[in-house]
Scaffold this active site. Structure first.
Site, short mmCIF file in Angstrom:
data_model
loop_
_atom_site.label_atom_id
_atom_site.label_comp_id
_atom_site.label_asym_id
_atom_site.label_seq_id
_atom_site.Cartn_x
_atom_site.Cartn_y
_atom_site.Cartn_z
N SER A 146 0.84 -1.19 0.00
CA SER A 146 0.00 0.00 0.00
C SER A 146 0.88 1.24 0.00
O SER A 146 2.07 1.17 0.33
CB SER A 146 -0.88 0.00 1.26
OG SER A 146 -1.51 1.24 1.49
N TYR A 159 -3.84 -0.21 9.92
CA TYR A 159 -3.69 -0.59 8.51
C TYR A 159 -2.29 -0.25 8.03
O TYR A 159 -1.63 -1.07 7.36
CB TYR A 159 -4.74 0.13 7.68
CG TYR A 159 -4.68 -0.17 6.20
CD1 TYR A 159 -5.23 -1.34 5.69
CD2 TYR A 159 -4.08 0.71 5.30
CE1 TYR A 159 -5.19 -1.63 4.34
CE2 TYR A 159 -4.03 0.43 3.94
CZ TYR A 159 -4.59 -0.74 3.47
OH TYR A 159 -4.53 -1.02 2.13
#
Length: 258
Positions: A146, A159
């Site tokens: 990510s 996250y």
């Protein structure tokens, strides 16, 4: 006819979390490149629909559910694919979850749940499918990292930590397994519009900032990740391992855009 380096004919691919969004786009893309593809997730109806779309490309598939939080279900997935296709050449780990909340008051339950899915879930699949690949002396594993692997997006700390860990896991496995024929890489998507985030991207200040920080001045579309997946899964990437391939419209390169 495409270049033979990118031809996946005869390969078998498993996409965990492959029935929606980025995962589904990659699953269909690998099938279009010639691979037989099994797209798996928790929901049978989504697995069935993904399989139908894969079959429309003319490739073979299986309808198998799995849950990355449940090691036995991943083992059953691997066993099922081996029974149907005798081998797994490519594994893509796409399952993930995110929750936005201030870090000060974030619960350990949420933290542990996100870590269990995004990091430990990826590890479980890598261990189970990696064992088969190492025994064969060949395989490609592609994890999904990510922007949060590299930079912080406010109030998604669990996250972000999980995706930084996915980056480290990818490099660690590459160091251990590459000499035995198993290449391990990751793709770090930038901001891609999916059914889950469309409202956030189009109607919020956060969405406006994400677009402003992307030099291409638009969000990605999921088919724009397919080329990266095909590349890393193919013979074209035979000497590429431990790499995190960023597909982000220039986001991480960006300082000031105006």
């Amino acid at each position: 006819m495409g270049h033979k380096l990118f031809d996946l004919t005869g390969r078998t691919a498993v996409v965990v979390g492959g029935t929606s969004g980025i995962g589904l786009a990659m699953a269909i893309g690998l099938a279009e490149a010639g691979a037989d593809v099994v797209a798996s997730s928790r929901r049978p109806e989504q697995v069935d629909e993904a399989a139908r779309q894969i079959e429309l490309t003319g490739r073979r598939t299986l309808r198998l559910t799995s849950d990355v939080a449940d090691r036995a279900s991943l083992q059953a997935l691997c066993d099922g694919v081996l029974a149907g296709f005798q081998k797994v050449d490519i594994l893509i780990n796409c399952a993930g979850k995110i929750k936005r909340e201030p870090t000060l008051t974030a619960s350990e339950e949420t933290w542990n749940d996100i870590m269990n899915t995004n990091v430990t879930g990826t590890l479980r699949a890598c261990q189970i499918f990696g064992k088969h690949m190492l025994e064969r002396g060949a395989g490609r594993i592609i994890n999904i990292a990510s922007l949060n692997t590299f930079v912080s997006l406010k109030e998604v700390t669990a996250y972000a930590a999980s995706k930084a860990a996915v980056g480290a896991l990818t490099k660690s496995l590459a160091v251990e397994w590459s000499s035995q024929g198993v290449n391990v890489n990751a793709i770090a998507p930038g901001v891609f519009r999916t059914a889950l985030n469309q409202k956030l991207l189009d109607e919020s200040e956060r969405g406006h900032e994400l677009r402003m920080r992307t030099p291409m001045d638009r969000f990605g579309t999921t088919p724009e990740l397919v080329g990266a997946a095909i590349f890393l899964a193919s013979d074209a990437a035979s000497f590429v391992t431990g790499e995190i391939l960023v597909v982000d419209g220039g986001f991480l390169a960006s300082g000031v855009n105006q």
